[in-house]
Design a protein around this motif. Structure first.
Motif, mmCIF file in Angstrom:
data_model
loop_
_atom_site.group_PDB
_atom_site.id
_atom_site.type_symbol
_atom_site.label_atom_id
_atom_site.label_comp_id
_atom_site.label_asym_id
_atom_site.label_seq_id
_atom_site.Cartn_x
_atom_site.Cartn_y
_atom_site.Cartn_z
ATOM 1 N N ALA A 104 10.899 1.062 -21.015
ATOM 2 C CA ALA A 104 11.706 1.292 -19.813
ATOM 3 C C ALA A 104 13.076 0.641 -19.949
ATOM 4 C CB ALA A 104 10.986 0.757 -18.584
ATOM 5 N N ALA A 105 13.094 -0.585 -20.503
ATOM 6 C CA ALA A 105 14.365 -1.288 -20.690
ATOM 7 C C ALA A 105 15.255 -0.568 -21.690
ATOM 8 C CB ALA A 105 14.095 -2.716 -21.160
ATOM 9 N N GLU A 106 14.646 0.161 -22.607
ATOM 10 C CA GLU A 106 15.420 0.871 -23.627
ATOM 11 C C GLU A 106 16.057 2.147 -23.093
ATOM 12 O OE1 GLU A 106 12.448 1.418 -26.603
ATOM 13 O OE2 GLU A 106 12.701 -0.601 -27.471
ATOM 14 N N ILE A 107 15.490 2.737 -22.037
ATOM 15 C CA ILE A 107 16.004 4.030 -21.579
ATOM 16 C C ILE A 107 16.794 3.954 -20.278
ATOM 17 C CG2 ILE A 107 14.134 5.271 -22.734
ATOM 18 C CD1 ILE A 107 12.870 5.724 -19.982
ATOM 19 N N THR A 108 16.683 2.823 -19.527
ATOM 20 C CA THR A 108 17.411 2.754 -18.267
ATOM 21 C C THR A 108 18.917 2.827 -18.485
ATOM 22 O OG1 THR A 108 17.793 1.440 -16.266
ATOM 23 C CG2 THR A 108 17.377 0.204 -18.293
ATOM 24 N N CYS A 189 -0.236 1.015 -13.719
ATOM 25 C CA CYS A 189 -1.644 1.188 -13.382
ATOM 26 C C CYS A 189 -2.021 2.558 -13.903
ATOM 27 C CB CYS A 189 -1.876 1.105 -11.873
ATOM 28 S SG CYS A 189 -3.577 1.527 -11.384
ATOM 29 N N THR A 190 -3.143 2.660 -14.614
ATOM 30 C CA THR A 190 -3.491 3.945 -15.220
ATOM 31 C C THR A 190 -3.838 5.011 -14.184
ATOM 32 O OG1 THR A 190 -5.739 3.073 -15.581
ATOM 33 C CG2 THR A 190 -4.216 3.030 -17.455
ATOM 34 N N HIS A 191 -4.084 4.610 -12.937
ATOM 35 C CA HIS A 191 -4.297 5.597 -11.881
ATOM 36 C C HIS A 191 -2.998 6.311 -11.492
ATOM 37 C CE1 HIS A 191 -8.092 3.404 -11.202
ATOM 38 N NE2 HIS A 191 -8.497 4.464 -10.530
ATOM 39 N N PHE A 192 -1.880 5.613 -11.623
ATOM 40 C CA PHE A 192 -0.646 6.120 -11.035
ATOM 41 C C PHE A 192 -0.112 7.402 -11.686
ATOM 42 C CE2 PHE A 192 0.721 1.706 -9.191
ATOM 43 C CZ PHE A 192 -0.446 1.672 -8.462
ATOM 44 N N PRO A 193 -0.258 7.604 -13.013
ATOM 45 C CA PRO A 193 0.191 8.878 -13.579
ATOM 46 C C PRO A 193 -0.524 10.097 -12.997
ATOM 47 C CG PRO A 193 -0.039 7.262 -15.314
ATOM 48 C CD PRO A 193 -0.622 6.641 -14.084
ATOM 49 N N LEU A 194 -1.721 9.899 -12.426
ATOM 50 C CA LEU A 194 -2.409 10.999 -11.765
ATOM 51 C C LEU A 194 -1.597 11.516 -10.578
ATOM 52 C CD1 LEU A 194 -6.002 9.436 -11.693
ATOM 53 C CD2 LEU A 194 -5.221 11.274 -13.210
ATOM 54 N N LEU A 195 -0.728 10.664 -10.050
ATOM 55 C CA LEU A 195 0.081 10.999 -8.870
ATOM 56 C C LEU A 195 1.548 11.232 -9.224
ATOM 57 C CD1 LEU A 195 -1.423 8.251 -6.540
ATOM 58 C CD2 LEU A 195 -1.851 10.710 -6.348
ATOM 59 N N GLU A 196 1.848 11.432 -10.493
ATOM 60 C CA GLU A 196 3.251 11.540 -10.885
ATOM 61 C C GLU A 196 3.996 12.674 -10.177
ATOM 62 O OE1 GLU A 196 5.982 11.885 -14.904
ATOM 63 O OE2 GLU A 196 4.077 10.806 -15.003
ATOM 64 N N GLY A 204 12.547 11.182 -6.069
ATOM 65 C CA GLY A 204 13.698 12.025 -6.394
ATOM 66 C C GLY A 204 13.817 12.298 -7.880
ATOM 67 N N LYS A 205 14.555 13.337 -8.204
ATOM 68 C CA LYS A 205 14.634 13.833 -9.579
ATOM 69 C C LYS A 205 15.422 12.923 -10.520
ATOM 70 C CE LYS A 205 18.616 16.786 -8.476
ATOM 71 N NZ LYS A 205 19.601 16.007 -9.214
ATOM 72 N N ASP A 206 16.186 11.986 -9.985
ATOM 73 C CA ASP A 206 17.004 11.120 -10.839
ATOM 74 C C ASP A 206 16.247 9.908 -11.386
ATOM 75 O OD1 ASP A 206 19.221 12.768 -10.471
ATOM 76 O OD2 ASP A 206 19.838 11.696 -8.659
ATOM 77 N N VAL A 207 14.987 9.771 -10.996
ATOM 78 C CA VAL A 207 14.180 8.637 -11.451
ATOM 79 C C VAL A 207 13.250 9.084 -12.578
ATOM 80 C CG1 VAL A 207 12.414 6.953 -10.794
ATOM 81 C CG2 VAL A 207 14.285 7.459 -9.230
ATOM 82 N N THR A 208 13.229 8.312 -13.652
ATOM 83 C CA THR A 208 12.343 8.587 -14.783
ATOM 84 C C THR A 208 11.098 7.702 -14.683
ATOM 85 O OG1 THR A 208 14.184 9.140 -16.240
ATOM 86 C CG2 THR A 208 12.117 8.512 -17.302
ATOM 87 N N PHE A 209 9.931 8.301 -14.864
ATOM 88 C CA PHE A 209 8.672 7.560 -14.818
ATOM 89 C C PHE A 209 8.144 7.385 -16.236
ATOM 90 C CE2 PHE A 209 9.052 9.463 -10.648
ATOM 91 C CZ PHE A 209 8.697 8.416 -9.814
ATOM 92 N N ILE A 210 7.580 6.220 -16.491
ATOM 93 C CA ILE A 210 7.063 5.919 -17.819
ATOM 94 C C ILE A 210 5.765 5.133 -17.687
ATOM 95 C CG2 ILE A 210 8.442 3.793 -18.030
ATOM 96 C CD1 ILE A 210 8.776 4.511 -21.028
ATOM 97 N N ASP A 211 4.797 5.470 -18.523
ATOM 98 C CA ASP A 211 3.538 4.721 -18.530
ATOM 99 C C ASP A 211 3.141 4.453 -19.972
ATOM 100 O OD1 ASP A 211 1.247 6.716 -19.436
ATOM 101 O OD2 ASP A 211 2.521 7.853 -18.071
#
Length: 264
Positions: A104-108, A189-196, A204-211
Motif C-alpha cells: 500500500a505504501a508503494e502505490i499510494t 481482514c480476510t473477510h473484507f475482500p468479500l465486500l469489496e 468511491g472510485k478514486d480509492v484503491t483497495f489492497i489485501d
C-alpha cells in the motif's frame, strides 16, 4: 511426509476462502483442509489472551489429527496475536497473515493510507512495527470495522447486503483528520475482500483497495515447492460450530473445491 498431507487453512470464519481462491491458482493439486472456528467468531472483539489461547489450542488439536504439511493462519487478528505462540508450540511450518501495509505504501499517490481491520487487529503493536518499517513518511489511518465480518459472512450465505450497512461500518476510516486525502485502503481482514464491491461503492472510485491474499498464497507455494502432492480424498471444511449453520455454506465451499463438511 505423505504426499496426501494437506495444507491447513485456518480462519475464524469464511474470510480465509479469499486466500484459498488464490492458493488454488498456484497449487491446484494441493490437498487442502479449510478450518473455520465458527464457534469462536468474531475474533476482533475478543481479548488478546482469549484469541491466543483459542488459536493455539485448536491448531494443536488439528495438527495432531490431520498432520498437515503446512498451516496457514488466514486471519489477520489471529496472526497478529497468536502467530509467535503457535510457532513455538508446533513443529509444522506456519504462514501468517499480516496487513498489506508495504504494498500500500508503494502505490499510494497522496501518501495517506487507510487500514481497515477488526478492532483487535488495528491496535496491535505488530501493526506499529509494519508502519515504522514500510510506511515512513506516509500517513496511516486506522479504523476497527469489526461489523464488516458479519456482513461478509452473510454475503457468502447468499443474503442481500445493503451498501448503506457497509458504509456505516467502515465510514469511520474516512471521518478522521486527513481522511479526505485517503487514496489506498488496506483490507486487513480476510473477510473484507468479500465486500469489496460494496466498499468500492462506499468509498468511491478514486480509492484503491489492497489485501494480502495473493502474497500469502505465494509464500505458501514457496514453502512447499518441490514437495510431492497427491489428493487421496476430496478436500473438505471443518467447523467448531453447529453443523446446521455450516451446511448453509455448502455451495460456497463447493465453489472453492471443498466437498465435505466435518465437525471438530
Amino acid at each position: 511426509m505423505s504426499p496426501s498431507a494437506p495444507i491447513l487453512l485456518f480462519d475464524s470464519g469464511v474470510g480465509g476462502l479469499t486466500v484459498l481462491a488464490e492458493l488454488r491458482e498456484l497449487l491446484p493439486d494441493a490437498p487442502v483442509i479449510y478450518a473455520a472456528d465458527m464457534a469462536g467468531l468474531p475474533y476482533g472483539t475478543k481479548t488478546e489472551a482469549e484469541v491466543a489461547a483459542r488459536v493455539a489450542g485448536l491448531l494443536g488439536r488439528m495438527a495432531e489429527r490431520w498432520h498437515p504439511r503446512l498451516i496457514c493462519i488466514a486471519c489477520n487478528t489471529a496472526s497478529t496475536i497468536a502467530l509467535g505462540m503457535v510457532r513455538e508450540v508446533l513443529e509444522t511450518p506456519i504462514v501468517g497473515t499480516v496487513p498489506a501495509i508495504k504494498p500500500a505504501a508503494e502505490i499510494t499517490k497522496t501518501g495517506t493510507i487507510g487500514l481497515l481491520g477488526t478492532d483487535s487487529t488495528v491496535r496491535q503493536g505488530y501493526v506499529d512495527d509494519l508502519e515504522r518499517e514500510f510506511a515512513q513518511g506516509k500517513t496511516l489511518l486506522r479504523y476497527g470495522a469489526s461489523g464488516l465480518v458479519a456482513l461478509g459472512e452473510a454475503k457468502l450465505r447468499g443474503e442481500e447486503i445493503c451498501v448503506d450497512e457497509v458504509t456505516k461500518a467502515a465510514s469511520g476510516l474516512v471521518f478522521q483528520p486527513g481522511g479526505e486525502d485517503l487514496d489506498t485502503v488496506v483490507l486487513a481482514c480476510t473477510h473484507f475482500p468479500l465486500l469489496e464491491p460494496e466498499l468500492r461503492e462506499a468509498f468511491g472510485k478514486d480509492v484503491t483497495f489492497i489485501d494480502g491474499a495473493k502474497g500469502i498464497a505465494r509464500q505458501i507455494a514457496r514453502l512447499v515447492q518441490g514437495q510431492e502432492m497427491e489428493r487421496e480424498v476430496p478436500d473438505f471444511a471443518v467447523t467448531t460450530g453447529p453443523m446446521d449453520d455450516f451446511e448453509e455454506l455448502t455451495e460456497a465451499f463447493a465453489a472453492h473445491g471443498l466437498k465435505g463438511l466435518v465437525h471438530l
